[in-house]
Structures are given as C-alpha cells and as structure tokens.
Design a protein around this motif. Structure first.
Motif, PDB file in Angstrom:
ATOM      1  N   LEU A  35       0.827  -1.207   0.000  1.00 58.56           N
ATOM      2  CA  LEU A  35       0.000   0.000   0.000  1.00 58.56           C
ATOM      3  C   LEU A  35       0.862   1.257   0.000  1.00 58.56           C
ATOM      4  O   LEU A  35       0.515   2.262  -0.635  1.00 58.56           O
ATOM      5  CB  LEU A  35      -0.923   0.009   1.227  1.00 58.56           C
ATOM      6  CG  LEU A  35      -2.065  -1.005   1.258  1.00 58.56           C
ATOM      7  CD1 LEU A  35      -2.945  -0.759   2.487  1.00 58.56           C
ATOM      8  CD2 LEU A  35      -2.914  -0.930  -0.007  1.00 58.56           C
ATOM      9  N   GLU A  36       1.965   1.230   0.713  1.00 63.36           N
ATOM     10  CA  GLU A  36       2.860   2.383   0.724  1.00 63.36           C
ATOM     11  C   GLU A  36       3.511   2.587  -0.644  1.00 63.36           C
ATOM     12  O   GLU A  36       3.716   3.721  -1.083  1.00 63.36           O
ATOM     13  CB  GLU A  36       3.935   2.196   1.799  1.00 63.36           C
ATOM     14  CG  GLU A  36       3.392   2.252   3.225  1.00 63.36           C
ATOM     15  CD  GLU A  36       4.459   1.964   4.256  1.00 63.36           C
ATOM     16  OE1 GLU A  36       5.637   1.769   3.853  1.00 63.36           O
ATOM     17  OE2 GLU A  36       4.136   1.937   5.449  1.00 63.36           O
ATOM     18  N   GLN A  37       3.804   1.477  -1.321  1.00 65.43           N
ATOM     19  CA  GLN A  37       4.480   1.560  -2.617  1.00 65.43           C
ATOM     20  C   GLN A  37       3.517   1.905  -3.746  1.00 65.43           C
ATOM     21  O   GLN A  37       3.848   2.715  -4.628  1.00 65.43           O
ATOM     22  CB  GLN A  37       5.152   0.211  -2.917  1.00 65.43           C
ATOM     23  CG  GLN A  37       5.879   0.126  -4.244  1.00 65.43           C
ATOM     24  CD  GLN A  37       7.173   0.908  -4.230  1.00 65.43           C
ATOM     25  OE1 GLN A  37       7.745   1.146  -3.165  1.00 65.43           O
ATOM     26  NE2 GLN A  37       7.636   1.342  -5.400  1.00 65.43           N
ATOM     27  N   PHE A  38       2.309   1.328  -3.716  1.00 66.01           N
ATOM     28  CA  PHE A  38       1.397   1.451  -4.861  1.00 66.01           C
ATOM     29  C   PHE A  38       0.123   2.246  -4.550  1.00 66.01           C
ATOM     30  O   PHE A  38      -0.768   2.325  -5.376  1.00 66.01           O
ATOM     31  CB  PHE A  38       1.009   0.055  -5.365  1.00 66.01           C
ATOM     32  CG  PHE A  38       2.155  -0.711  -5.952  1.00 66.01           C
ATOM     33  CD1 PHE A  38       2.559  -0.486  -7.265  1.00 66.01           C
ATOM     34  CD2 PHE A  38       2.830  -1.660  -5.203  1.00 66.01           C
ATOM     35  CE1 PHE A  38       3.608  -1.203  -7.817  1.00 66.01           C
ATOM     36  CE2 PHE A  38       3.896  -2.375  -5.748  1.00 66.01           C
ATOM     37  CZ  PHE A  38       4.279  -2.152  -7.060  1.00 66.01           C
ATOM     38  N   SER A  48       2.735  -4.067 -13.140  1.00 65.12           N
ATOM     39  CA  SER A  48       3.322  -5.071 -14.023  1.00 65.12           C
ATOM     40  C   SER A  48       3.998  -6.165 -13.204  1.00 65.12           C
ATOM     41  O   SER A  48       4.360  -5.963 -12.033  1.00 65.12           O
ATOM     42  CB  SER A  48       4.356  -4.421 -14.946  1.00 65.12           C
ATOM     43  OG  SER A  48       5.492  -4.000 -14.199  1.00 65.12           O
ATOM     44  N   SER A  49       4.178  -7.303 -13.830  1.00 70.96           N
ATOM     45  CA  SER A  49       4.854  -8.412 -13.146  1.00 70.96           C
ATOM     46  C   SER A  49       6.266  -8.013 -12.744  1.00 70.96           C
ATOM     47  O   SER A  49       6.752  -8.394 -11.667  1.00 70.96           O
ATOM     48  CB  SER A  49       4.901  -9.646 -14.049  1.00 70.96           C
ATOM     49  OG  SER A  49       3.592 -10.123 -14.315  1.00 70.96           O
ATOM     50  N   ARG A  50       6.891  -7.217 -13.582  1.00 71.57           N
ATOM     51  CA  ARG A  50       8.262  -6.800 -13.273  1.00 71.57           C
ATOM     52  C   ARG A  50       8.287  -5.915 -12.026  1.00 71.57           C
ATOM     53  O   ARG A  50       9.173  -6.062 -11.168  1.00 71.57           O
ATOM     54  CB  ARG A  50       8.851  -6.049 -14.461  1.00 71.57           C
ATOM     55  CG  ARG A  50      10.311  -5.633 -14.243  1.00 71.57           C
ATOM     56  CD  ARG A  50      10.897  -5.020 -15.494  1.00 71.57           C
ATOM     57  NE  ARG A  50      12.293  -4.654 -15.299  1.00 71.57           N
ATOM     58  CZ  ARG A  50      13.059  -4.111 -16.240  1.00 71.57           C
ATOM     59  NH1 ARG A  50      12.564  -3.896 -17.458  1.00 71.57           N
ATOM     60  NH2 ARG A  50      14.312  -3.803 -15.968  1.00 71.57           N
ATOM     61  N   LEU A  57       7.849  -9.895  -4.532  1.00 74.00           N
ATOM     62  CA  LEU A  57       6.784 -10.895  -4.452  1.00 74.00           C
ATOM     63  C   LEU A  57       7.179 -12.152  -5.221  1.00 74.00           C
ATOM     64  O   LEU A  57       7.727 -12.067  -6.316  1.00 74.00           O
ATOM     65  CB  LEU A  57       5.478 -10.336  -5.034  1.00 74.00           C
ATOM     66  CG  LEU A  57       4.734  -9.288  -4.203  1.00 74.00           C
ATOM     67  CD1 LEU A  57       3.407  -8.956  -4.889  1.00 74.00           C
ATOM     68  CD2 LEU A  57       4.486  -9.759  -2.781  1.00 74.00           C
ATOM     69  N   PRO A  58       6.886 -13.334  -4.670  1.00 73.96           N
ATOM     70  CA  PRO A  58       7.177 -14.574  -5.384  1.00 73.96           C
ATOM     71  C   PRO A  58       6.197 -14.755  -6.547  1.00 73.96           C
ATOM     72  O   PRO A  58       5.133 -14.124  -6.597  1.00 73.96           O
ATOM     73  CB  PRO A  58       6.970 -15.648  -4.323  1.00 73.96           C
ATOM     74  CG  PRO A  58       6.009 -15.051  -3.350  1.00 73.96           C
ATOM     75  CD  PRO A  58       6.319 -13.581  -3.330  1.00 73.96           C
ATOM     76  N   ASP A  59       6.557 -15.632  -7.467  1.00 72.14           N
ATOM     77  CA  ASP A  59       5.714 -15.862  -8.650  1.00 72.14           C
ATOM     78  C   ASP A  59       4.307 -16.334  -8.276  1.00 72.14           C
ATOM     79  O   ASP A  59       3.328 -15.975  -8.937  1.00 72.14           O
ATOM     80  CB  ASP A  59       6.376 -16.900  -9.572  1.00 72.14           C
ATOM     81  CG  ASP A  59       7.641 -16.361 -10.228  1.00 72.14           C
ATOM     82  OD1 ASP A  59       7.794 -15.118 -10.272  1.00 72.14           O
ATOM     83  OD2 ASP A  59       8.461 -17.172 -10.700  1.00 72.14           O
ATOM     84  N   ALA A  64      -1.432 -15.098  -8.381  1.00 66.07           N
ATOM     85  CA  ALA A  64      -2.716 -14.938  -7.696  1.00 66.07           C
ATOM     86  C   ALA A  64      -3.295 -13.542  -7.904  1.00 66.07           C
ATOM     87  O   ALA A  64      -4.520 -13.370  -7.965  1.00 66.07           O
ATOM     88  CB  ALA A  64      -2.541 -15.218  -6.202  1.00 66.07           C
ATOM     89  N   LEU A  65      -2.440 -12.542  -8.025  1.00 64.77           N
ATOM     90  CA  LEU A  65      -2.923 -11.184  -8.283  1.00 64.77           C
ATOM     91  C   LEU A  65      -3.422 -11.048  -9.724  1.00 64.77           C
ATOM     92  O   LEU A  65      -4.328 -10.252 -10.002  1.00 64.77           O
ATOM     93  CB  LEU A  65      -1.812 -10.170  -8.011  1.00 64.77           C
ATOM     94  CG  LEU A  65      -1.354 -10.073  -6.549  1.00 64.77           C
ATOM     95  CD1 LEU A  65      -0.187  -9.107  -6.414  1.00 64.77           C
ATOM     96  CD2 LEU A  65      -2.505  -9.633  -5.648  1.00 64.77           C
TER      97      LEU A  65
END
Length: 375
Positions: A35-38, A48-50, A57-59, A64-65
């Motif tokens: 939440l602080e980051q995004f 993005s996944s990157r 975050l793990p794959d 799941a997102l």
C-alpha cells in the motif's frame, strides 16, 4: 503502522482489497508495504509483473494477483451481505484507531455485531484455559466492575478466563468483544457457541480471518496481537509460566499499552505467569480500582469512582453467606484462614466473596492477606 489516512471505499474497491488479501504469500506486513508503494490495492493489481518482482513478491503471489480467487471473494461478499456483518479495511473511518497504531494491523477486519463498540475504550482480559474456581470468579468480578465503570472487556472467547471475562461483562449488562482465531462463521471452542451468540447480541465478534477459516495453532498468536492492539491495557488473571496469555502481555508491552497482573499463591502454578509479569514491570493489581487508578486520565474521562462502581454492581441485600462472612470480619485485621475456619466456607468461596465485599465498600484489604470491616 499504516501510513495512509482513513477514508471510505466503495464496493468495487472492496473487491480489490479482497483480491489482494486472499493472495497467498502476502501477510499484514507485506500488504502494508504494498500500500505504501502502490497507494491502493487497485494499483497493486494493475502493476506489471516486473514491478511486483522488483518489490520481492514470489511468482505464486503475482500469479494470484493476475487471477484473483473469485470464489473466496464472492464468499466474503455474501458473508458481508448478511445482517450484522461488516468487513472493514484499515482505511475505513470505522476501523479501530488504537488497532491502526500497531506495527502490523490487520488490513481487513471481519465483524459481526455492534460495530460502534469497537470505538469504546477497551481492556483486554486474558488468562488460563483451566483456571481455579477462585481465578474464574475473580475474572467475572473484575469484568463486571470494570464494565460498570465504562470499559469494554475484550478477550479471545477461549475456555477459562477468556469466557469468564466475557460472562462478567454480560452479567453487568455491558457489551464485550471477542476476537477469534477462526472465520466468524465458526465458533471455537464449540462449547462457547451460546456465549458467542450472547456477545454478538450486545457487543461484537471480530476476526482477521475470512469466513471458512478453521482453527489452526498459528492463528491464535495473531489473534492475541489484535486483542492487545484494540485495548488500552491488558489484564492477566491466572497464567502458567508458559502461557499464551504471556504472549498477549508481550504484544501489549510492544504496543506501548499497560499490562496488569493479579498475584496469587506461591503454591499455585497458575500464579507463576502473573508473578513473572510483575517482576518484568507489569502493574500488580488487587482491585478494579487499582486498574482505573493506573489508567489515570482515562479513569477521569470515564468518571470512575468507588461510589460509581457500587451503584452499578451493588449487593442490594446481603445473602446469608455474605452476612455471615461480613459479621466474621472485625474492624481490626482478620485473616482469610480465620474466616474459612469460622464460616466453614471453602477458601475459593471466601476469596471470591471478599473481593465482592471489598469492591462494594464493605471491607478493606490490608497487607499480608488481612481484611478489616469498614461498615
């Protein structure tokens, strides 16, 4: 601590919160970091996944997102649609302010019952699941009087002291809060089902776990941090030296809250946890007034006095046993052993009745386990 200020969200936003909440590998700490980051869950879901990989975050979490658990989200929404149910985000204005201050507040709270009671000043009461009869009665008596003074008793619905604290509050006609280590569609232990129903009628059931979550050992320490986090202080009544109650007390200290402990006999193994806490700096208390005195400014705000407590929890006419006990207490010091001998009551009965008489202003407790009559 949650950096963002609270604010209302709409139902679409709640779906985003639930999608993030149900993603595996994202606990309270990482949830708040996201939440602080995004800024908000929608931004996390749209990242993005990157970006998410760079965040660490793990794959499995990223996948799941990308594909939220729609069944779990729908189950939560259906649960909230039922009367008396509410899901609060940590940014909701109704989210308890004290709980928001701890280092890892639950991103979501599931609540059944009276939402407003969460805004009242609360005192956590915890202790042994297998207390002595005297310990159980002490918890009931303290809860009854503290509730009459305006504090909401918050505990964990466990057997023993937890249940006694809830019952004492209910006996006073006051609300109480049960924080659970399961989803709110389940009651654990099952024998407290009726107690949970009574609590929901005047107070609230609270959990950070979604509906359908079964009891698991690792959930209960997490529950304990919520119990202490909701409360201005934690009272421990009978606890062994290795006890979940001491975990609650440690959380309370880490959260900057007061810790109170009731001492007991050196021969009682259930007193050793309380004695350990007192040696570590917990406040030793013998009466409900001791707690209110320590709470200082809050006690004044609640307008708690001995007279106030007596008005709410009086003994209107003393029963024969109480009259006999009171008449056995002189205006000079009288020992508990002497009272047991003269009244033929059990030590547990005498201890419980002495507490009632003291709280109602009939007697005074003195050092060394002696009592004297006041009126």
């Amino acid at each position: 601590m949650v950096a963002s200020s609270p604010g209302s969200i709409d139902s679409d936003s709640l779906i985003d919160w639930l999608a993030l909440y149900h993603a595996p590998g994202i606990g309270p700490a990482s949830f708040h970091q996201l939440l602080e980051q995004f800024r908000d869950p929608a931004d996390v879901l749209n990242a993005s996944s990157r970006q998410l990989q760079q965040f660490g975050l793990p794959d499995s979490s990223i996948d799941a997102l990308r594909h939220p658990d729609s069944r779990a989200i729908e189950r939560d929404l259906e649960w909230q649609a039922q009367p008396g149910n509410r899901i609060l985000t940590c940014r909701d204005p109704d989210y308890p302010a004290l709980l928001r201050e701890i280092s890892d507040p639950p991103p979501l709270l599931y609540i059944h019952g009276n939402l407003q009671v969460l805004q009242e000043p609360q005192l956590a009461m915890v202790g042994s699941r297998n207390p002595t009869a005297a310990g159980r009665q002490t918890a009931i008596d303290f809860a009854r009087h503290l509730s009459a003074a305006g504090l909401v008793i918050t505990s964990g619905l466990a057997l023993g002291i937890d249940a006694a604290g809830h019952q004492g509050a209910l006996d006073a006609g006051a609300p109480t809060i049960a924080v659970m280590g399961t989803g709110l569609d389940r009651v654990y232990p099952a024998r407290n089902r009726e107690l949970a129903h009574q609590i929901a009628g005047v107070g609230a059931l609270v959990s950070e776990f979604p509906p359908g979550t079964p009891p698991r050992a690792e959930h209960f320490p997490r529950r304990n941090r919520i119990i202490s986090g909701l409360s201005i202080g934690t009272l421990v009544v009978e606890a062994a030296i290795r006890s979940g109650s001491l975990i609650s007390a440690r959380y309370a200290l880490e959260q900057g809250r007061e810790v109170f402990a009731i001492p007991g006999s050196i021969h009682n193994p259930l007193a050793r946890g309380c004695h350990h806490l007192i040696r570590q700096g917990a406040k030793l208390v013998e009466t409900a007034q001791d707690i209110m005195d320590e709470l200082g400014a809050l006690a004044s705000a609640l307008d708690f006095t001995a007279t106030h407590a007596t008005d709410h929890a009086t003994l209107p006419q003393l029963s024969d046993d109480y009259t006999q006990l009171l008449e056995s207490i002189g205006f000079e010091n009288t020992s508990i052993d002497m009272l047991v001998k003269t009244t033929h009551l059990t030590p547990a009965e005498v201890s419980s009745m002495l507490l009632q008489l003291e709280m109602n202003g009939y007697i005074a407790a003195n050092p060394g386990g002696f009592y004297n009559r006041l009126k």
